[in-house]
Scaffold this active site. Structure first.
Site, PDB file in Angstrom:
ATOM      1  N   HIS A 248       0.796  -1.238   0.000  1.00 27.80           N
ATOM      2  CA  HIS A 248       0.000   0.000   0.000  1.00 27.80           C
ATOM      3  C   HIS A 248       0.835   1.298   0.000  1.00 27.80           C
ATOM      4  CE1 HIS A 248      -3.741  -2.159   0.926  1.00 27.80           C
ATOM      5  NE2 HIS A 248      -3.131  -2.765   1.925  1.00 27.80           N
TER       6      HIS A 248
HETATM    7  C1  BDR Z   1      -3.169   1.261   5.235  1.00 24.41           C
HETATM    8  O1  BDR Z   1      -3.464   0.875   6.576  1.00 24.41           O
HETATM    9  C2  BDR Z   1      -2.284   0.586   7.268  1.00 24.41           C
HETATM   10  O2  BDR Z   1      -2.438  -0.638   7.959  1.00 24.41           O
HETATM   11  C3  BDR Z   1      -1.203   0.444   6.251  1.00 24.41           C
HETATM   12  O3  BDR Z   1       0.059   0.854   6.760  1.00 24.41           O
HETATM   13  C4  BDR Z   1      -1.659   1.341   5.126  1.00 24.41           C
HETATM   14  O4  BDR Z   1      -1.224   2.660   5.316  1.00 24.41           O
HETATM   15  C5  BDR Z   1      -3.819   0.280   4.274  1.00 24.41           C
HETATM   16  O5  BDR Z   1      -5.218   0.308   4.394  1.00 24.41           O
END
Ligand code: BDR
Ligand code: CA
Length: 322
Positions: A248
């Site tokens: 992500h």
């Molecule tokens: C986002 O949520 C967090 O757990 C991760 O680091 C990322 O920024 C993904 O939905």
């Protein structure tokens, strides 16, 4: 094509395994001038995410200061930590040595953001990959700083492309759900926001072979990432049936450098602040005739709806191997 000028960046983060991937990426990009790493509650509590940022700063040899940020969100709602995703220590239960926090910057993150934007008007890109609380606090304290930011790139949100509408709930992505009030204020402000959400991040799968290559090619920090990813991969395997992990946060860094690898849609964005769909992100596309009063008086923002994943994965591997 890489950007030609140096890009000044504040990285706002809740490390977090994919946050660590993004920070390693930033540390290896010669055209990035990292001015600060600001922390926020999210993947773990604020003491833990700040400790993790200090640890990663040491491991990755960063000179940018780490600045502690918000431990509570603007909606006043405490949320459970995503231990199943990032582990109790936020970094997949790797061994983290005792960290001396004398290295911590004395300011508080929102003030650091304000001061840095004022010191470099029109030059700073904010890359925010956690809850948007620090940015919203900066805006609340000094609304005019929005005009001083060059761009805000966030990892957050989901707009339903390829059926992707949420991860923490069926309607919401975790960073927006974590502080929907802050996110809504960010989208309403007069600065250009680019949204890198689940619509595109779920195309960035670092599969088992890719992670093995990183481990071989990237030296000690590649081995560290792959160790963290053992925990992260277990979550994706057991909950989503994936063979690998989703990168992500690293994709927000890619967007800042290579927006041409993305397909985007323009239009103002709202966040659902409460109810069963709290944290849902909804865009009014600019092409839609007639509009709707709820989106009126909000600036158009840029939402990513497609990405050339093979270019991103090749660029990440090539960059972190340097
Ligand atoms: C986002 O949520 C967090 O757990 C991760 O680091 C990322 O920024 C993904 O939905
Ligand atoms: Ca994050």
């Amino acid at each position: 094509m890489e950007v030609n000028e140096t890009m000044k960046v504040i990285f706002d983060t809740d490390p977090g395994i994919d946050d660590a991937m993004a920070l390693l990426y930033l540390s290896k990009l010669p055209k990035i001038d990292l001015l600060g790493v600001t922390t926020v509650v999210g993947n773990a509590d604020i003491a833990t995410t700040t400790r993790n940022a200090l640890f990663l700063k040491q491991r990755f040899g960063l000179s940018a200061p780490v600045v502690r940020g918000a431990g509570r969100t603007l909606d006043g709602v405490d949320k459970a930590e995503p231990v199943i995703v990032h582990g109790v220590n936020g970094l997949g239960e790797i061994d983290i040595p005792a960290i001396d926090d004398s290295d911590l910057h004395p300011a508080e993150a929102s003030q650091f953001i304000i001061d840095t934007l004022k010191a470099h008007p029109g030059e700073v890109t904010l890359i925010a990959v956690g809850r948007m609380t620090n940015l919203a606090l900066a805006l609340r304290a000094e609304p005019d700083v929005a005009r001083l930011g060059k761009q805000v790139v966030i990892m957050g949100g989901a707009f339903g492309y390829q059926g992707r509408s949420g991860n923490i709930t069926p309607a919401a992505e975790a960073n927006i759900f974590g502080d929907p009030v802050a996110a809504d204020e960010i989208f309403a402000a007069e600065w250009p926001v680019a949204v890198v959400g689940l619509d595109v991040t779920h195309d960035i799968i670092l599969d088992t072979d890719y992670l093995a290559l990183l481990s071989q090619e990237v030296g000690e920090n590649g081995a560290l990432l792959s160790q963290m990813c053992e925990h992260y991969a277990r979550f994706y395997r057991e909950i989503m049936g994936l063979s690998g992990v989703v990168g992500h946060d690293l994709l927000a860094v890619t967007y800042a450098l290579h927006p041409e690898w993305f397909e985007t849609r323009r239009g103002p964005v709202l966040v659902q602040r409460d109810g069963i769909a709290v944290g849902q992100t909804i865009q009014m596309p600019e092409t839609r005739k007639g509009g709707h009063p709820d989106w009126a008086n909000r600036p158009p923002q840029t939402v990513c709806i497609g990405v050339d994943a093979s270019k991103v994965l090749a660029h990440y591997r090539e960059t972190v191997s340097r």
